[in-house]
Design an enzyme around this catalytic site. Structure first.
Site, PDB file in Angstrom:
ATOM      1  N   ASP A  99       0.849  -1.191   0.000  1.00 25.17           N
ATOM      2  CA  ASP A  99       0.000   0.000   0.000  1.00 25.17           C
ATOM      3  C   ASP A  99       0.887   1.244   0.000  1.00 25.17           C
ATOM      4  OD1 ASP A  99      -1.776  -2.085   0.419  1.00 25.17           O
ATOM      5  OD2 ASP A  99      -3.099  -0.880   1.689  1.00 25.17           O
ATOM      6  N   LYS A 173      -6.913   3.691  -2.940  1.00 24.40           N
ATOM      7  CA  LYS A 173      -7.269   3.592  -1.512  1.00 24.40           C
ATOM      8  C   LYS A 173      -7.435   4.989  -0.928  1.00 24.40           C
ATOM      9  CE  LYS A 173      -5.145   1.920   2.826  1.00 24.40           C
ATOM     10  NZ  LYS A 173      -4.041   1.113   3.382  1.00 24.40           N
ATOM     11  N   LYS A 207     -10.426   0.760  -2.238  1.00 26.64           N
ATOM     12  CA  LYS A 207     -10.393   0.364  -0.826  1.00 26.64           C
ATOM     13  C   LYS A 207     -10.785   1.568   0.028  1.00 26.64           C
ATOM     14  CE  LYS A 207      -7.385  -1.123   2.965  1.00 26.64           C
ATOM     15  NZ  LYS A 207      -6.087  -1.729   3.358  1.00 26.64           N
TER      16      LYS A 207
END
Length: 247
Positions: A99, A173, A207
């Protein structure tokens, strides 16, 4: 719906942030890892220095829980070489998901070429090693127009440089959960920010990280179309309870 399939159980505090010793913080992280194993969450999201510990625990337990870690966290402005080096080390230690915090401040300053290069090179590294890559855009630091633009930028880099089969492995995300907002404003996912991301990142998955604190909120995020939810209160959410966690 099995909400556990969407939950990335998350513990990203350093010892100093948690106000405890380093050894105590490792114990907290281990408890989160064990909980993820016991609850069979999709993934345990931890700091890079905890990845090798998680890999051993998950292997020893013969568990299918994936391991995610954060890269260039939480500000995302260390530069491309630092991002790549940290990601390579995480891969070597056994991470499944990487990430990356994108350099959203550079984006806000108009340095789009810098963003394009880091998204390209870091995504390439992840995909070449069969990893899932997520790009944290830090919605609390952006206005609505910037959320739209940055979501679309990630999408455009990916669809211009990678095959359609790879899209499912590259997420946009929402948040680190560590951004300091003014006036107690949300620093994580909101329904509006997620809707903007979904509309402008598609066909890439999204996300929702931070701000999801109840089963109903998690259910709503999945209904909207998110594929993962990052939360430090995964167990409470999975069992229909609300969590007071800050992420």
């Amino acid at each position: 719906m099995n909400i556990k399939e969407y939950l990335d159980s998350t513990y990203l505090k350093t010892a100093s942030q948690a106000g405890i010793t380093e050894s105590q913080n490792i114990l907290v992280a281990k408890n989160f890892i064990q909980e993820a194993i016991d609850e069979n969450f999709k993934l345990i999201m931890i700091r890079p220095n905890m990845v090798s510990i998680a890999r051993k625990m998950i292997t020893d337990a013969n568990s299918n829980v994936d391991i995610g870690t954060v890269i260039d966290f939480p500000e995302g402005k260390s530069g491309l070489e630092a991002k790549l080096n940290e990601a390579i080390q995480a891969i070597q230690h056994g991470a499944d998901d990487l990430d990356f915090v994108c350099n959203y401040e550079a984006f806000k300053e108009g340095n789009v070429d810098l963003l394009k290069e880091e998204i390209l090179k870091c995504t390439q590294l992840g995909l070449e090693n069969n990893k899932v890559v997520k790009w944290i855009i830090e919605v609390a630091a952006l206005n609505e127009k910037q959320i739209i633009q940055l979501s679309a930028l990630v999408k455009n880099v990916v669809i211009s440089n990678f095959k359609e089969k790879d899209y499912v492995s590259v997420f946009v995300k929402s948040s680190t959960g560590f951004y300091q907002t003014e006036n107690n404003l949300p620093n994580g996912a909101t329904v509006l920010s997620i809707m903007l991301m979904l509309e402008n990142a598609s066909p890439l998955p999204v996300k929702a990280a931070g701000g999801v604190r109840t089963y109903q909120e998690a259910f709503e995020m999945v209904r909207l179309g998110v594929k993962r939810i990052g939360t430090s209160g995964a167990k409470a959410i999975a069992h229909g309870e609300s969590t007071q966690s800050g992420y």
